[in-house]
Design an enzyme around this catalytic site. Structure first.
Site, PDB file in Angstrom:
ATOM      1  N   ARG A  41     -64.696 -73.177 -71.173  1.00 18.42           N
ATOM      2  CA  ARG A  41     -65.390 -72.374 -70.166  1.00 18.42           C
ATOM      3  C   ARG A  41     -66.248 -71.330 -70.879  1.00 18.42           C
ATOM      4  NH1 ARG A  41     -64.476 -76.091 -67.746  1.00 18.42           N
ATOM      5  NH2 ARG A  41     -63.211 -76.400 -65.852  1.00 18.42           N
ATOM      6  N   ARG A  68     -87.368 -57.535 -62.545  1.00 24.49           N
ATOM      7  CA  ARG A  68     -86.228 -58.194 -63.184  1.00 24.49           C
ATOM      8  C   ARG A  68     -86.716 -59.490 -63.813  1.00 24.49           C
ATOM      9  NH1 ARG A  68     -82.682 -54.401 -64.334  1.00 24.49           N
ATOM     10  NH2 ARG A  68     -81.855 -53.299 -62.492  1.00 24.49           N
ATOM     11  N   LEU A  82     -74.863 -49.552 -66.341  1.00 22.88           N
ATOM     12  CA  LEU A  82     -73.710 -50.041 -67.082  1.00 22.88           C
ATOM     13  C   LEU A  82     -72.695 -48.934 -67.334  1.00 22.88           C
ATOM     14  CD1 LEU A  82     -75.511 -52.145 -69.838  1.00 22.88           C
ATOM     15  CD2 LEU A  82     -74.481 -52.995 -67.733  1.00 22.88           C
ATOM     16  N   GLU A  97     -76.106 -42.170 -63.273  1.00 21.34           N
ATOM     17  CA  GLU A  97     -77.156 -43.102 -62.883  1.00 21.34           C
ATOM     18  C   GLU A  97     -77.976 -42.578 -61.707  1.00 21.34           C
ATOM     19  OE1 GLU A  97     -78.129 -45.661 -64.513  1.00 21.34           O
ATOM     20  OE2 GLU A  97     -76.503 -45.607 -65.978  1.00 21.34           O
ATOM     21  N   PRO A 119     -68.340 -64.484 -60.677  1.00 21.96           N
ATOM     22  CA  PRO A 119     -67.085 -64.739 -61.393  1.00 21.96           C
ATOM     23  C   PRO A 119     -66.952 -66.124 -61.999  1.00 21.96           C
ATOM     24  CG  PRO A 119     -66.725 -64.696 -59.018  1.00 21.96           C
ATOM     25  CD  PRO A 119     -68.120 -64.212 -59.249  1.00 21.96           C
ATOM     26  N   GLY A 120     -67.814 -67.061 -61.625  1.00 20.27           N
ATOM     27  CA  GLY A 120     -67.790 -68.372 -62.266  1.00 20.27           C
ATOM     28  C   GLY A 120     -68.498 -68.389 -63.602  1.00 20.27           C
ATOM     29  N   GLU A 124     -68.446 -59.690 -65.323  1.00 19.75           N
ATOM     30  CA  GLU A 124     -68.954 -58.405 -64.849  1.00 19.75           C
ATOM     31  C   GLU A 124     -68.238 -57.969 -63.571  1.00 19.75           C
ATOM     32  OE1 GLU A 124     -73.042 -56.050 -63.533  1.00 19.75           O
ATOM     33  OE2 GLU A 124     -73.050 -58.240 -63.623  1.00 19.75           O
TER      34      GLU A 124
END
Length: 208
Positions: A41, A68, A82, A97, A119-120, A124
């Site tokens: 993975r 972006r 972050l 921020e 999540p795959g 983060e």
């Protein structure tokens, strides 16, 4: 029936980091599956982020428009950034921020929601705060650079953000999740249902 995510750890028999960038990296784990087979993975390693739904006294949310590069679009977003230091208090990062991107401070803070952005393919984790009682920050504005040098700021009614998200006109994860969560708060659950700003965050533990 309780609907709640739970911690679980499948055995990793080997791990490698083929790429490490300035802030993120890529890791390859050999994971033992339930049937005993081992499969690789690949995923992005990420320090974690914070985002802020800053709501003013007129019911408007502070948003910004920024280029972006991976998606080749200028996206409307909420202030975010972050976690620069491992174990950093996410509230302090959010306050930083909001100041750096909008030159705004807030007197009232709550946790709006916590999410994993993808999540795959990434670890983060993002904590989205609700900030209220806004005012202009003191002192000089933070000097921006790179993509932020072209950033636009606006204040938009919550209903317009919800409509834009449902219409497929707004795509930033934190903005969409934040706007829909805020609408749920304002139209039913109420701010008292939210967690305090210092609530524990198992995905990114921190010290007060």
């Amino acid at each position: 029936m309780a609907i709640e995510d739970t911690a679980e750890h499948w055995q990793v028999v080997a791990s490698a980091t083929p790429f490490t960038g300035h802030k993120t990296g890529v890791r390859t784990d050999d994971v033992v599956m339930p049937d005993g087979a081992v499969h690789q993975r690949d995923y992005q390693t990420h320090p974690g982020s914070v985002a802020i739904v800053a709501l003013d006294d007129e019911g408007r949310v502070l948003v910004l428009r920024q280029y972006r590069h991976p998606v080749r679009q200028k996206l409307w977003e909420i202030p975010a950034g972050l976690l620069d230091v491992p174990g950093e208090n996410p509230l302090h990062a959010a306050q930083r921020e909001l100041y750096e991107e909008a030159h705004v401070k807030a007197e009232q803070w709550h946790v709006l929601t916590d999410v994993y952005t993808s999540p795959g393919g990434s670890d983060e984790a993002v904590r989205i705060f609700l900030a209220r009682d806004l005012s202009e920050a003191e002192g000089e504005r933070f000097e921006v650079s790179e993509e932020e040098a072209d950033m636009e700021l606006a204040r938009v009614p919550v209903a317009d953000l919800v409509r834009g998200a449902l219409a497929g006109e707004l795509h930033n994860t934190c903005l969409v999740v934040g706007a829909l969560a805020l609408a749920a708060v304002l139209n039913g659950y109420g701010v008292d249902a939210l967690r305090p700003a210092g609530a524990p965050w198992p995905a990114r533990p921190f010290e007060e």
